[in-house]
Design an enzyme around this catalytic site. Sequence first.
Site, PDB file in Angstrom:
ATOM      1  N   GLY A  57       0.948   6.245   0.670  1.00 24.22           N
ATOM      2  CA  GLY A  57       0.155   5.772   1.139  1.00 24.22           C
ATOM      3  C   GLY A  57      -1.209   5.757   1.320  1.00 24.22           C
TER       4      GLY A  57
ATOM      5  N   LYS B  22       0.923  -1.504   0.159  1.00 16.29           N
ATOM      6  CA  LYS B  22       0.121   0.211   0.090  1.00 16.29           C
ATOM      7  C   LYS B  22       0.834   1.015  -0.354  1.00 16.29           C
ATOM      8  CE  LYS B  22      -2.999  -2.578   2.507  1.00 16.29           C
ATOM      9  NZ  LYS B  22      -3.499  -3.061   4.480  1.00 16.29           N
TER      10      LYS B  22
END
Length: 178
Positions: A51, A39
């Site tokens: 992120g 992520k």
Amino acid sequence: MQKIHATTVLAIVHNGEVAIGADGQATMGNTVAKSNVRKIRKLSDGNILAGFAGSTADAFTLIERFDEKLNAYGKNMKRAAIELAKDWRTDRYLRRLEAMLITASKDEVLVISGTGDVLEPDNGIASIGSGSMYAQSAATALKKHSTQMTAEEMVKESLHIAADICIYTNHNIILEKL
């Protein structure tokens, strides 16, 4: 059909270092769909980290759009974030996206939300996702009382604490630093 979501992403600015990390869990309803999702992304030739939390496909769309804004605005992260947030609020397609972003450069961390907000945290700690408040609480304590730790160590420990508490966060931590 249930959406794939749930995560914890945390970024810390501490002693001239920026670190961002995320767990690897994606859930579908109350079931773990995948345990090693990546992520965190490096953008702008590795000078900016991003992120994401929320629906995976939506988050990828937002990261791509953010990268386009970075290229359009000379890699100025704050300007790119503001322009993305404007588009996110006004574009009919983007408005339906269910995700949030944390972006980090050497100097700053920003949270970009779908409501058009671009937030720069006062304490150099930004968190998003299901376990964000657990990770942020741990990071706040570590930053206040364990100043000898690096930003990377703080992010890692805070995410592990969140994973011990939040059922939507796991211990498969991915970390990047600038």
